[in-house]
Scaffold this motif. Structure first.
Motif: not given
Lengths: 416, 502
Positions: A103-105, A107-108, A111-114, A256, A259-260, A266
């Motif tokens: 998820q982090t990779l 997002a990086e 360049a988005l939040d989630v 973000k 997100t919901r 998630l």
């Protein structure tokens, strides 16, 4: 065991099944030894022609890439591939952490939040993103701008039909438009003005959904930078074999605020009573097993193991390795385009447009070219006229780091 | 015992891996692309050496329970052993190396495998044809419902409701809703089976389909299935089979013969493709003749011994996934079916039923058994009897983890309070079942003697019970702009954790 249960035969355990339904046996051959099984399966595999990586110049959504040995070394660990969906967090920290890293990779990269834990493939990721936009805006029309992968659009239409969503072609949104969907680079490999498309969507209160090539994001401006609300894509290039089209992995990332409305799993951090950090499935209230018919998606799992492969791949490459891969592919594809356009009767289609590592070229007779290359063991360009009538006799060629300069020479020799 | 994140292990001094150079005179991206099209900063991926990466993931692997090491009595999930030959088959270069847009001539072996798998699944569930495209069970459910909608549309019938039992999997109502249907719930009777009276009252000319799994989620065979099918068909509706529980009766009976019109199967349950920590799976859908025209495109056809992909299906619901489905999973499932054969599959289901009934018997005095047996391949118990000791199904589950067993499915089906749903499968030995029953007895005894200690479990795993409520609260804070910690991803922060243990 029957004695412990207190019955005399298996039939006593099957008494609830009406006699009229009982089968004598299945109409299938009897079982085989592993040796015989593998002999039969291998015989089927041998009936397929496998083109070597270096001589594969066909993309169209699935690409040959160098896959570091580390990927299979990790995904073939039985602790990963034979684990279940991580419902019991304490006994699934390996899977949960891998998803959290994925998820982090993503997002990086975008360049988005989630980002979520992954989806089935690029096509269903596009469809799920459109559903998010439909729910978020309350509007029921989505626009597909430019050459988006035709199979993604077909899947989008099939998904949309169930919910009364109209899928139209075009790049001019109105107040009825829930989202503008574009692919960067597009299905032909060409770059479009993602910033302008995003702005046009926002001007009408619609969302901008960018379907992106993950490797391209090492050099191209990411969706978060030009303001796209949702980024989706196919992650096959991140360490997965072509495997006749699957299993691969879809990804989805968003701002973000959305997100919901994200579909699927998630993973988030949580702490135990000793203050140790762990990982859990989060925001389950969005999902089908809680919301049932009110859920925004029916997806119940993800493509965890494929997401793990992608995470290992991205970690192996790191920011500069990924850029190197994208850069080499770019240079080789431009070199190939230059040489192919020197062939008599061959010309780059859309010469005013830029591309990365896949490009369309108009040829005298596409099917003849492809057959000629196949005879020499080369998987040549993709005949995109199959989907787009106006692109008759256009082939898209792709080049990556696996197509060495000599392979390009060999391709040219056959065509010369 | 826990492992840092790759991002926390990252060191800027690590060189990128050695990769090919371009070795051709082509331009670089910065030479030709406009500046605004380029990325300003490289993506924030971690920088680790290969040995660090391998160790990182090996340590993470050791934090997982898995079928390779643990018994997974997960009801409804059919966690059987995944034969390693399946993996070898899918990795054959003749399968793994195929591009989806190769000419049909060059992929005859792959198409033959898909065609044979389809024939095998047709024989097992008793249907006319099968689509292999859906990527998962829920995807298959939705695909089937789209076909059912198209079927009714083709007959100019406006049917807007799908009936779903109260004991159904959550994906059933979700898939129905996403297919454009209104969901109507049908109640279970006191014996745990669908109430025919309630079904009768809910069936109407608006009914498009009844979604049912058999045996139901309580592990009970719907004895009146033939009457149910007749009632449903009499109103012009169709009967849909949720194949989650197919492992109960392969070779014993078939959904097609029961009157089901559409059947989804989970290759990752019944046909041993590995779960992969939550996918990839595969959820093929079988249909009777009436629904064949609506199958997704493409289908695989055999014409004069030659295999073809058929895209010309005018009444098709269209495409539900790119390419041809999760082909690698199809290879694994076909390999399994070939190895097992008709005789082996029948034996597998019988053994699964035997295991479930045996285990049920062993624990019937320790937990409540809300419904009478025999059961099929799984049973639902209840921890309601431990309620007076302040012990819940969740506590039993966590205590099992401490005893090297994965936990059963808990709090499902919703119709049983404190549900503990156990599916042992045919691949577990009697010794494992005995050991599991022993663990249940020990936990129940502890619940009565020292319930507080149970609330602390698990204590022997990398982490104890994780505070999911606290996690959700922190996510809310982030989403409302009250916190910088995104929770759902790593981000370099001055302080990543809570100030103190909570």
């Amino acid at each position: 065991m029957l004695e412990t249960i207190g019955v005399r035969s298996m039939d006593d355990l099957l008494i609830d099944i009406p006699q009229s339904l009982r089968l004598e046996s299945l109409q299938l051959p009897n079982g085989l030894s592993e040796f015989e099984t593998m002999a039969q399966v291998t015989a089927l595999a041998d009936r397929n022609q496998v083109y070597p990586d270096r001589l594969t110049f066909r993309g169209g959504g699935v690409y040959r890439r160098f896959i570091p040995a580390a990927v299979a070394a990790v995904t073939s660990k039985p602790e990963f591939y034979t684990a279940y969906t991580p419902y019991q967090a304490e006994a699934s920290q390996g899977t949960l952490q891998a998803i959290f890293e994925f998820q982090t990779l993503i997002a990086e990269l975008t360049a988005l939040d989630v980002a979520n834990a992954s989806l089935y493939d690029g096509a269903t990721a596009v469809a799920e993103a459109a559903m998010m936009a439909f729910v978020h805006t309350g509007r029921n029309e989505v626009l597909v701008a430019g050459y988006v992968h035709p199979e993604y659009v077909q899947v989008l239409k099939a998904f949309g039909e169930g919910r009364g969503i109209k899928v139209r072609k075009g790049a001019e949104p109105t107040k009825k438009t829930a989202a503008v969907i574009f692919q960067q680079p597009d299905f032909l490999g060409l770059l479009l003005d993602a910033r302008a498309l995003t702005q046009a969507a926002h001007d009408q209160g619609a969302l901008a959904i960018a379907c992106v090539d993950p490797i391209s994001l090492a050099i191209l401006a990411p969706p978060g930078e030009y303001g796209a609300d949702i980024a989706v894509g196919e992650g096959q290039q991140l360490g997965l074999a072509p495997s006749y089209g699957g299993p691969h992995v879809g990804f989805i990332a968003c701002h973000k605020e959305l997100t919901r409305k994200l579909p699927g799993r998630l993973v988030g951090t949580a702490y135990d009573a000793h203050g140790r950090r762990g990982f859990v499935l989060s925001l389950a209230a969005r999902e089908q097993h809680i919301r049932r018919e009110k859920a925004t998606s029916n997806i119940c799992t993800n493509h965890s193991l494929c997401a793990l492969a992608a995470a290992v791949y991205m970690t192996y490459m790191g920011p500069y390795g990924l850029r190197q891969v994208a850069d080499v592919s770019f240079r080789r594809a431009h070199h190939l385009a230059e040489r192919l356009s020197g062939l008599p009767g061959w010309e780059i289609a859309f010469p005013e447009r830029q591309f990365l590592n896949e490009f369309p070229i108009r040829v005298p007779r596409a099917s003849t070219v492809v057959r000629k290359l196949a005879r020499k063991g080369i998987l040549g360009g993709l005949e995109v006229g199959r989907w787009f009538r106006e692109l008759k006799d256009v082939l898209t060629f792709t080049c990556t780091e696996v197509n060495d300069p000599k392979a390009i020479d060999e391709l040219l020799e056959v065509l010369a | 015992m826990t492992e840092p994140l790759s991002f926390e292990l990252s060191r800027p001094a690590v060189d990128p891996p050695r990769l090919p150079e371009a070795d051709v005179p082509g331009p670089s991206p910065a030479d030709v692309l406009p500046r605004e099209a380029l990325r300003e900063k490289p993506p924030g991926l971690p920088r680790l050496s290969e040995p660090e990466i391998m160790r990182h993931y090996s340590r993470m692997a050791s934090l997982n329970y898995s079928i390779s090491e643990n018994f997974y009595p997960l009801g409804s999930c059919t966690m059987k052993y995944n034969p390693v030959a399946n993996e070898a088959a899918a990795a054959l270069p003749g399968f793994a190396g195929l591009h989806p847009y190769q000419d049909e001539e060059s992929v005859q072996g792959a198409l033959e495998l898909m065609w044979r798998l389809e024939q095998s699944l047709c024989a097992i569930v008793g249907v006319e044809r099968v689509t292999l495209q859906p990527a998962a069970g829920a995807h298959g459910e939705w695909t089937a419902l789209r076909m059912i909608a198209a079927f009714h549309d083709s007959r100019k019938e406006n049917r807007t409701e799908v009936l779903v039992p109260d004991s159904a999997h959550g994906t059933n109502p979700a898939s129905a809703a996403l297919s454009g249907f209104h969901v109507v719930e049908v109640k279970s009777g006191p014996d745990g089976r669908i109430s025919l009276a309630d079904l009768e009252s809910k069936l109407s000319p608006r009914t498009a389909a009844l979604m049912l799994t058999n045996p139901n989620t309580l592990g009970l065979f719907e004895r009146e299935i033939l009457d149910i099918a007749e009632m449903v068909h009499a109103t012009g509706a169709l009967l849909y089979y949720d194949g989650a529980n197919l492992n109960a009766f392969m070779g014993i009976c078939r959904p097609g013969d029961m009157g089901f019109d559409a059947v989804h199967m989970n290759l990752h349950k019944t046909f041993t493709t590995p779960h992969g920590g939550g996918g990839p799976g595969a959820g093929p859908v079988g249909v009777k003749a009436d629904l064949v025209p609506f199958l997704p495109t493409p289908t695989v056809e055999r014409v004069n011994g030659h295999l073809k992909l058929n895209f010309k299906r005018p009444q098709s619901i269209g495409r539900v996934r790119s390419f041809y489905g999760n082909f690698g999973m199809l290879v694994r499932a076909y390999t399994y079916i070939l190895a097992m054969g008709g005789d082996g599959l029948s034996q597998a289901s019988q053994d699964a039923v035997l295991s479930a009934n045996y285990l049920r018997k062993l624990v019937e005095n320790d937990l409540e058994m809300p419904h009478e047996g025999p059961c099929m391949h799984e049973f639902v118990a209840s921890a309601h009897n431990l309620h007076q000791n302040g012990v819940r199904a969740l506590d039993v589950a966590k205590a099992l983890l401490d005893r090297q067993f994965y936990a059963p499915t808990i709090y499902f089906p919703l119709v049983v309070p404190e549900a503990i749903m156990v599916e042992p499968t045919e691949t577990e030995s009697k010794a494992t079942l005995d050991a599991f029953a022993g663990a249940i007895k020990e936990i129940v005894a502890q619940a009565k003697a020292n319930p507080d200690a149970l609330h602390e479990e698990p204590t022997r795993l990398p982490v104890g019970r994780l505070d999911e409520v606290g996690s959700a609260r922190r996510i809310n804070a982030y989403l409302q702009g009250q916190s910088e910690d995104p929770i759902l991803r790593w981000k370099a922060l001055s302080d990543g954790g809570p100030e103190k243990a909570c």
